[in-house]
Design an enzyme around this catalytic site. Structure first.
Site, mmCIF file in Angstrom:
data_model
loop_
_atom_site.group_PDB
_atom_site.id
_atom_site.type_symbol
_atom_site.label_atom_id
_atom_site.label_comp_id
_atom_site.label_asym_id
_atom_site.label_seq_id
_atom_site.Cartn_x
_atom_site.Cartn_y
_atom_site.Cartn_z
ATOM 1 N N SER A 80 0.838 -1.200 0.000
ATOM 2 C CA SER A 80 0.000 0.000 0.000
ATOM 3 C C SER A 80 0.872 1.250 0.000
ATOM 4 C CB SER A 80 -0.895 0.026 1.236
ATOM 5 O OG SER A 80 -1.474 1.303 1.387
ATOM 6 N N ARG A 82 -1.092 4.751 -0.573
ATOM 7 C CA ARG A 82 -2.052 5.723 -0.071
ATOM 8 C C ARG A 82 -2.665 5.329 1.272
ATOM 9 N NH1 ARG A 82 -1.110 6.206 -5.167
ATOM 10 N NH2 ARG A 82 -0.989 3.964 -4.972
ATOM 11 N N THR A 83 -3.063 4.075 1.394
ATOM 12 C CA THR A 83 -3.755 3.671 2.617
ATOM 13 C C THR A 83 -2.799 3.719 3.803
ATOM 14 O OG1 THR A 83 -5.101 2.266 1.204
ATOM 15 C CG2 THR A 83 -5.302 1.924 3.580
ATOM 16 N N ARG A 131 -5.743 -4.619 6.051
ATOM 17 C CA ARG A 131 -5.747 -4.869 4.594
ATOM 18 C C ARG A 131 -5.495 -6.352 4.409
ATOM 19 N NH1 ARG A 131 -3.445 -1.523 -0.531
ATOM 20 N NH2 ARG A 131 -5.200 -0.262 0.151
ATOM 21 N N HIS A 158 -13.716 -1.549 -0.271
ATOM 22 C CA HIS A 158 -12.656 -0.555 0.014
ATOM 23 C C HIS A 158 -13.344 0.736 0.495
ATOM 24 C CE1 HIS A 158 -8.845 1.196 0.193
ATOM 25 N NE2 HIS A 158 -8.463 1.180 -1.063
ATOM 26 N N GLN A 161 -11.610 4.292 0.492
ATOM 27 C CA GLN A 161 -11.505 4.899 -0.839
ATOM 28 C C GLN A 161 -12.823 5.588 -1.211
ATOM 29 O OE1 GLN A 161 -8.580 4.783 -2.891
ATOM 30 N NE2 GLN A 161 -9.745 6.431 -3.820
ATOM 31 N N ASP A 253 -10.214 1.579 -12.662
ATOM 32 C CA ASP A 253 -9.215 1.070 -11.721
ATOM 33 C C ASP A 253 -8.417 0.023 -12.490
ATOM 34 O OD1 ASP A 253 -7.825 0.383 -9.425
ATOM 35 O OD2 ASP A 253 -9.456 -0.762 -8.534
ATOM 36 N N SER A 257 -5.990 -6.894 -10.413
ATOM 37 C CA SER A 257 -5.863 -6.591 -8.977
ATOM 38 C C SER A 257 -4.699 -7.371 -8.379
ATOM 39 C CB SER A 257 -7.159 -6.961 -8.248
ATOM 40 O OG SER A 257 -8.190 -6.109 -8.666
ATOM 41 N N MET A 258 -4.252 -6.901 -7.176
ATOM 42 C CA MET A 258 -3.150 -7.581 -6.489
ATOM 43 C C MET A 258 -3.480 -9.061 -6.312
ATOM 44 S SD MET A 258 -1.764 -4.985 -3.558
ATOM 45 C CE MET A 258 -3.183 -3.949 -3.317
ATOM 46 N N LEU A 296 -5.836 4.829 -7.977
ATOM 47 C CA LEU A 296 -4.386 4.618 -8.032
ATOM 48 C C LEU A 296 -3.992 3.388 -7.192
ATOM 49 C CD1 LEU A 296 -3.087 8.287 -7.602
ATOM 50 C CD2 LEU A 296 -3.941 7.173 -9.671
HETATM 51 N N1 CP Z 1 -6.004 3.375 -3.594
HETATM 52 C C1 CP Z 1 -5.315 2.632 -2.715
HETATM 53 O O1 CP Z 1 -5.865 1.924 -1.847
HETATM 54 O O2 CP Z 1 -3.962 2.782 -2.797
HETATM 55 P P1 CP Z 1 -2.898 1.860 -2.057
HETATM 56 O O3 CP Z 1 -3.087 0.446 -2.534
HETATM 57 O O4 CP Z 1 -1.561 2.425 -2.437
HETATM 58 O O5 CP Z 1 -3.148 1.965 -0.565
#
Ligand code: CP
Length: 342
Positions: A80, A82-83, A131, A158, A161, A253, A257-258, A296
């Site tokens: 992560s 931002r989070t 998370r 989420h 967000q 988005d 995804s991860m 992002l």
């Molecule tokens: N948007 C978001 O959750 O960014 P991170 O995965 O960097 O926290």
């Protein structure tokens, strides 16, 4: 020392007979569990924090003492930017020490169960931003935690967000009625909460994903109900050009995804035609004042630079607003103990 035989309240902990019982906290799981009013209150609170921080004036010292001497835990099994940064910043604002626990930092998953881990963490810290991979991990944490669990992304939701996104929309469009949000991309955790949050905020939603991909069934049921209650439009379709028609807010988005990195080749083919370009926006007939949003991190396959870095793009305001969303959540769920209308 308090006698264990005396029933007495010590903060949220109280002794009953010989066993200490702890009142259950309120958790932030998703935007489904909130009322329209509660969600609006979180966005308004985030806006107020932003105003205060951006003013450059120091906040009253009392603000910085609200969680002085406490720890805000971040239990993160995924990367992560931002989070993590917004949670650490928000914790610092309230005087708490943020503690980041990545997947290689603690015994969880190798030597210790989730149950034992959450029992220990919640006995020592003020809240747990989590998370995780599966949504079930969030519900398990909530079941066993004595402090608020803040869902900081799971495979289905989420909510942090969504709070930042609705603040960003409110800043761009004010109290304007009749807005439409178009999602062009995958069916994922971000749109699940963003769709519910938008409908709770009086915004119509059109979700467009490649054929063969479905919407989370609980989200679909709640979204249809919210739309009906408020006279809004909600649709789940497979044509990005139709979704973009008359849209004020266009959002996407990552397609991968991860954890889905192995599926990249398949997904690139599946999402053919779903890249957000000026051509798509023009072909679809978006509103003249359309704005682009993305939570992002961004990859060039889902949106071209001409949109992502355009004057219509709100992506960096949206990222900054994650800080104020985290502040609003800590204030509401931890300081005010889940009374979101305070
Ligand atoms: N948007 C978001 O959750 O960014 P991170 O995965 O960097 O926290």
């Amino acid at each position: 020392m308090i006698s264990p035989t005396v029933k007495s309240i010590v903060g949220k902990r109280y002794y009953s007979g010989s066993k200490m019982t702890i009142a259950k906290p309120r958790h932030l799981i998703n935007t489904i569990q909130l009322s329209n009013q509660e969600f609006g209150s979180l966005v308004d609170k985030a806006a107020a924090f932003k105003k205060q921080v951006r003013s450059g004036n120091p906040a009253p010292l009392e603000e910085h003492k609200k969680l002085l001497g406490k720890v805000v835990t971040m239990l993160f099994s995924k990367r992560s930017t931002r989070t993590r940064v917004s949670t650490e910043g928000a914790a610092a604002y309230f005087g708490a020490s943020p503690m980041f626990l990545g997947k290689d930092d603690i015994q969880l998953g190798v030597n210790e169960t989730l149950y034992d881990t959450v029992k220990v963490l919640s006995s020592m810290t003020a809240c747990i931003f989590a998370r995780v991979n599966k949504h079930q991990e969030i519900t398990d944490l909530c079941e066993h935690s004595n402090v608020p669990i803040i869902n900081s992304l799971c495979d289905r939701f989420h909510p942090l967000q969504a709070i930042a996104d609705l603040l960003t929309i409110k800043e761009a469009f004010g109290a304007r009625k009749g807005l439409k949000l178009a999602w062009v991309g995958d069916s994922n955790n971000v749109i699940n909460d963003l769709a519910i949050a938008s409908l709770r905020s009086g915004i119509s939603v059109s979700i467009s994903v490649p054929s063969g991909i479905s919407l989370d069934s609980e989200v679909e049921t709640v979204a249809k109900k919210l739309a009906q209650e408020q006279g809004l439009s909600f649709e789940f379709i497979h044509d990005p050009v139709v979704a973009v028609k008359d849209a004020n807010i266009i959002v996407t988005d990552t397609w991968i995804s991860m954890g889905q990195e192995d599926e990249k080749q398949k997904k690139m083919k599946q999402f053919d035609g779903f890249r957000i370009t000026k051509e798509l926006i023009s072909k679809g007939g978006a509103a003249d004042d359309w704005k682009f949003m993305h939570c992002l991190p961004r990859h060039p396959e889902e949106v071209e630079d001409a949109v992502f870095y355009s004057e219509n793009s709100l992506v960096f305001e949206e990222a900054e607003n994650r800080l104020y969303a985290a502040m609003a959540v800590i204030d509401s769920f931890v300081v005010n103990k889940g009374d979101l209308l305070q």
